[in-house]
Design a protein around this motif. Structure first.
Motif: not given
Length: 360
Positions: A294-296, A308-311, A313-315
């Motif tokens: 959600k952090h994109i 991403l493995k770690n959902e 994480k911000a992208v």
């Protein structure tokens, strides 16, 4: 037709190197929830076939390395029904092995063979076609496959040419062609009498074992020597496997046999063989990006698959179009979607790096 005569073999032995870095040698794609549905590919395959086949008649054949993973993900299956191959020998060997094993328990068995990692959206249609195939296999000496109407000249699939017959639900197969080049695939598409080979097969143990005797006699001979479903089976199989040819069931049997029939089936099917096929079947948001966080924040970016493995994480992505971005604990892949067929090559090249193996 007695329900207890129907069996299923789920083939789950592949490594899925085209799905690197998510699919690794230790954790191949069939044991992962690639589409984010809450169930892994092998679990979805089991759930689907379980609607028409009792759990005790469902077998999985995989690599010895993945037996415990399979047991963990499919606790409903009797551990004795989870079979480990000592080495990868393509699909002919695993099919004769499982046919022998099941025939030893039930000489009247019919088997449906399913790859563990295919997507089937039209489940009801699939179950109807499977039941039709079981009926045909019970009554006739047929080797049956389900064929998918092709939507593009794909060079990654096998093709089945059938003999037209009015108002039939199944057809005699005329030719079987494994993975043609683009030009030939296009002529197949234009002709209208070709289907994709979905790798889903139905046959009686009698019919398939007789086909092995006729077309792969040496392999048939090799598998004669074991006492199946006994304490000596594993040791015997360990001795046989190094001797047998590495050949697909398609090349070894189906391209040669005269009793192959195809059931055309619109299943909403994909073999999920590449990251692009994952992208095509995934939910997409703004600008046709498929993202699992959600952090994109994106700028001038569209048509990307971002996993991403770690959902948490911000992208932030700026200026990327039609890319695959896969981030795991061990590796990061960034490549154009058009190059997804090269991922196997990337993996090979990584192997040559010092300590490259640990990323695979």
């Amino acid at each position: 037709m007695s329900l207890s005569n129907n069996y299923c073999v789920i083939m789950a032995g592949g490594i899925g190197s085209r799905f690197w870095p998510m699919s690794t040698q230790k954790y191949p794609k069939q044991f992962q929830d690639i589409l984010g549905t809450g169930r892994t590919m092998i679990q979805q395959t089991y759930d689907r076939i379980r609607k028409i086949i009792p759990a005790e008649n469902i077998y999985v054949i995989t690599n010895k390395e993945y037996i415990s993973l399979t047991e963990e993900q499919l606790p409903e299956i009797n551990p004795e029904n989870i079979v480990g191959e000592p080495m990868m020998k393509n699909t002919a060997a695993c099919n004769i092995y499982m046919a022998k094993k099941i025939a030893d328990k039930n000489a009247n068995a019919n088997i449906i063979v399913l790859p563990a990692d295919h997507l089937i959206l039209k489940e009801e249609t699939f179950l109807k076609k499977a039941e039709l195939a079981f009926n045909l296999a019970e009554k006739n000496d047929y080797l049956i496959t389900l064929g998918i109407t092709p939507t593009r000249p794909d060079t990654g699939y096998g093709y089945i040419q059938f003999v037209e017959k009015d108002d039939s639900e199944y057809f005699k197969v005329k030719t079987f062609t494994e993975k043609p080049d683009l030009e030939i695939a296009q002529t197949f598409l234009d002709s209208g009498d070709f289907l994709w080979n979905a790798g889903i097969f139905v046959w009686s143990v009698k019919s398939i074992l007789s086909a092995f005797e006729g077309y792969l006699p040496e392999m048939s001979q090799n598998f004669e020597s074991c006492e199946y479903n006994s304490s000596s089976e594993e040791r015997c199989i360990d001795l046989i496997y190094p001797k047998v040819n590495k050949i697909s069931i398609d090349n070894g049997i189906l391209e040669k046999a005269k009793n192959v029939y195809v059931i055309p089936a619109d299943l909403g099917w994909s073999d999920l063989g590449t990251w692009t096929s994952i992208y095509e079947n995934a939910e997409k948001g703004e600008n046709q990006n498929s993202v699992n966080t959600k952090h994109i924040v994106t700028y001038n970016s569209k048509g990307n698959l971002i996993k991403l493995k770690n959902e948490n994480k911000a992208v932030v992505i700026d200026g990327l179009e039609n890319y695959i971005i896969v981030d795991t604990e061990k590796a990061l892949l960034i490549c154009p979607r058009a190059n997804d067929q090269l991922i196997k090559d990337y993996v090979q090249d990584l192997k040559t790096l010092k300590k490259g193996e640990k990323f695979l």
